[in-house]
Design a protein around this motif. Structure first.
Motif, mmCIF file in Angstrom:
data_model
loop_
_atom_site.group_PDB
_atom_site.id
_atom_site.type_symbol
_atom_site.label_atom_id
_atom_site.label_comp_id
_atom_site.label_asym_id
_atom_site.label_seq_id
_atom_site.Cartn_x
_atom_site.Cartn_y
_atom_site.Cartn_z
ATOM 1 N N GLU A 13 8.140 -5.871 -10.499
ATOM 2 C CA GLU A 13 7.466 -4.598 -10.774
ATOM 3 C C GLU A 13 7.420 -3.798 -9.475
ATOM 4 O OE1 GLU A 13 3.438 -5.184 -11.972
ATOM 5 O OE2 GLU A 13 3.081 -6.719 -10.474
ATOM 6 N N SER A 14 7.152 -2.526 -9.603
ATOM 7 C CA SER A 14 7.157 -1.645 -8.437
ATOM 8 C C SER A 14 5.936 -1.901 -7.548
ATOM 9 C CB SER A 14 7.157 -0.185 -8.886
ATOM 10 O OG SER A 14 7.023 0.672 -7.766
ATOM 11 N N VAL A 15 6.176 -1.880 -6.240
ATOM 12 C CA VAL A 15 5.072 -1.984 -5.276
ATOM 13 C C VAL A 15 4.983 -0.722 -4.430
ATOM 14 C CG1 VAL A 15 5.181 -4.498 -5.141
ATOM 15 C CG2 VAL A 15 6.570 -3.133 -3.579
ATOM 16 N N ARG A 16 5.718 0.299 -4.812
ATOM 17 C CA ARG A 16 5.764 1.530 -4.023
ATOM 18 C C ARG A 16 4.370 2.124 -3.865
ATOM 19 N NH1 ARG A 16 9.832 4.215 -2.334
ATOM 20 N NH2 ARG A 16 11.252 3.047 -3.703
ATOM 21 N N ASP A 17 4.030 2.455 -2.599
ATOM 22 C CA ASP A 17 2.758 3.086 -2.234
ATOM 23 C C ASP A 17 1.546 2.205 -2.496
ATOM 24 O OD1 ASP A 17 4.035 5.398 -1.347
ATOM 25 O OD2 ASP A 17 3.990 6.303 -3.334
ATOM 26 N N ARG A 18 1.753 0.917 -2.666
ATOM 27 C CA ARG A 18 0.626 0.008 -2.861
ATOM 28 C C ARG A 18 0.311 -0.742 -1.566
ATOM 29 N NH1 ARG A 18 0.731 -3.019 -8.719
ATOM 30 N NH2 ARG A 18 0.701 -1.143 -10.002
ATOM 31 N N ASP A 19 -0.957 -1.119 -1.422
ATOM 32 C CA ASP A 19 -1.384 -1.997 -0.332
ATOM 33 C C ASP A 19 -1.302 -3.425 -0.850
ATOM 34 O OD1 ASP A 19 -3.930 0.369 0.510
ATOM 35 O OD2 ASP A 19 -1.985 0.091 1.458
ATOM 36 N N VAL A 20 -0.514 -4.247 -0.194
ATOM 37 C CA VAL A 20 -0.218 -5.589 -0.692
ATOM 38 C C VAL A 20 -0.825 -6.649 0.218
ATOM 39 C CG1 VAL A 20 1.603 -7.215 -1.336
ATOM 40 C CG2 VAL A 20 1.944 -4.757 -1.689
#
Length: 374
Positions: free
Chosen positions: A74-81
């Protein structure tokens, strides 16, 4: 890392429920995303969670010659991981024991590749959550030894990690390696958790000043290097400190020839505190020496239960002989289910609530020191 990630998420959700009235999500809040590293077998990570925090979906594929591939599903774009990692997996049989060193290295490399995949796919930030941080004991050199702590920090930074969250790193020098790489470094302290556990074990009332029923207690450091830690505990209980003076055989790993105890320990309840227990040789030597003073069983408290080699057998023997009262520790090293049932001396405190509170504080731009400092 999935079992740990699920525990952290569960504690995080409980925290949100407890503080839901004060929890106001800023308009620019970026959803948080837990990305657990694979543990033992590949699996699809599918867990329902609130939008503010969720466990990510990923898959690790291994090839015959040992290579692997990370697939983010799944997309992790612009997320804090937050990348959850348990790098050291205790061997569960003789065959795994032979390859334990290779497994640690493989897990560390997999975490680095995972972090690179997250960052290269547009994650806003990536933080490593590693309750036990590997290579932390190799923070200074003798002659031509490698400085592996600094090398590991460089690798993490090169993979795109901006910060590390860990628990009771072995020494303060280790943090300097991450400062040099302009990385955030949260070193969570466990003193308060162990103080509560010791108080419960010995029936000490911490609300009194001085704490009631602690007159017969003494806090022991296994060596001179841990005296400062022991004094922290002793000050809270209002008791004295003792420490061991070990004579090591440096031609062999973790071999102690003799131990001398400094301080008054005779006739007292003795609690030995340290940051980790590896082979157990040094700790067992201290326990035996303390027991010789008066025959009172000894309690231990250490954050990281590595328990390598024959350590478990050594502690089993001490317990059977009546010398070991209890070993208080944390699940920074995850043991198999049923370990406590077969080893009654083992008393585990979960690190998940502390990590969950840390993520909450970071998410709300609140001080992380409130989580673990007095």
């Amino acid at each position: 890392g999935r079992p740990l990630a699920e525990r952290i998420l569960g504690e995080f959700n409980v925290l949100l429920q407890e503080r839901r009235k004060e929890y106001i999500v800023p308009s620019n809040t970026v959803p948080q995303y837990l990305a657990p590293q694979r543990r033992r077998e590949s699996s699809r990570l599918e867990t329902r969670a609130p939008k503010i925090m969720q466990i990510g979906k990923s898959k690790t594929q291994h090839f015959g010659e040992g290579e692997f591939r990370i697939d983010l599903e799944e997309s992790v774009r612009d997320r804090d991981v937050f990348l959850i990692q348990s790098p050291y997996e205790p061997p569960q049989n003789d065959l795994e024991t032979q390859f334990v060193l290779y497994r640690l290295a493989a897990n560390v490399l997999e975490g680095i590749v995972f972090a690179d995949a997250l960052k290269s796919r547009g994650a806003n930030s990536v933080a490593l959550v590693s309750p036990y941080l590997p290579f932390a004991r190799q923070d200074h050199t003798r002659q031509r030894e490698s400085l592996t702590a600094a090398t590991y920090a460089k690798l993490l930074r090169a993979a795109g990690l901006q910060s590390v969250i860990t628990i009771e790193v072995h020494s303060k020098q280790h943090m300097m390696a991450y400062d040099a790489m302009s990385m955030g470094f949260e070193n969570l302290r466990t003193g308060k958790l162990f103080i509560d556990e010791i108080a419960k074990e010995y029936g000490i009332d911490l609300d009194c000043d001085p704490p009631r029923a602690s007159e017969n207690l003494v806090i022991v450091s296994p060596d001179g290097g841990g005296v400062q830690r022991a004094r922290y505990f002793a000050k809270r209980f209002g008791v004295d400190v003792a420490w061991g003076d070990k004579r090591r055989d440096y031609s062999q790993n973790s071999v102690v020839n003799d131990v001398q105890i400094n301080g008054d320990v005779k006739g007292k309840d003795k609690v030995v505190v340290d940051d980790m227990v590896a082979s157990g040789g040094s700790m067992c030597a201290v326990v035996k020496k303390l027991y010789e003073a008066d025959g009172i069983p000894i309690a231990l408290g250490a954050t990281h239960p590595l328990l390598t080699g024959e350590a478990v057998d050594l502690f089993d023997k001490l317990y059977e002989e009546g010398k070991l009262r209890k070993f208080m520790t944390m699940d920074t090293i995850m043991r198999p289910l049923g370990f406590k049932d077969t080893h009654p001396w083992y008393d585990e405190i979960s690190c998940a609530p502390m990590i969950a509170r840390t993520l909450y504080q970071m998410n709300m731009s609140l001080p992380v020191s409130d989580v673990h400092e007095d």
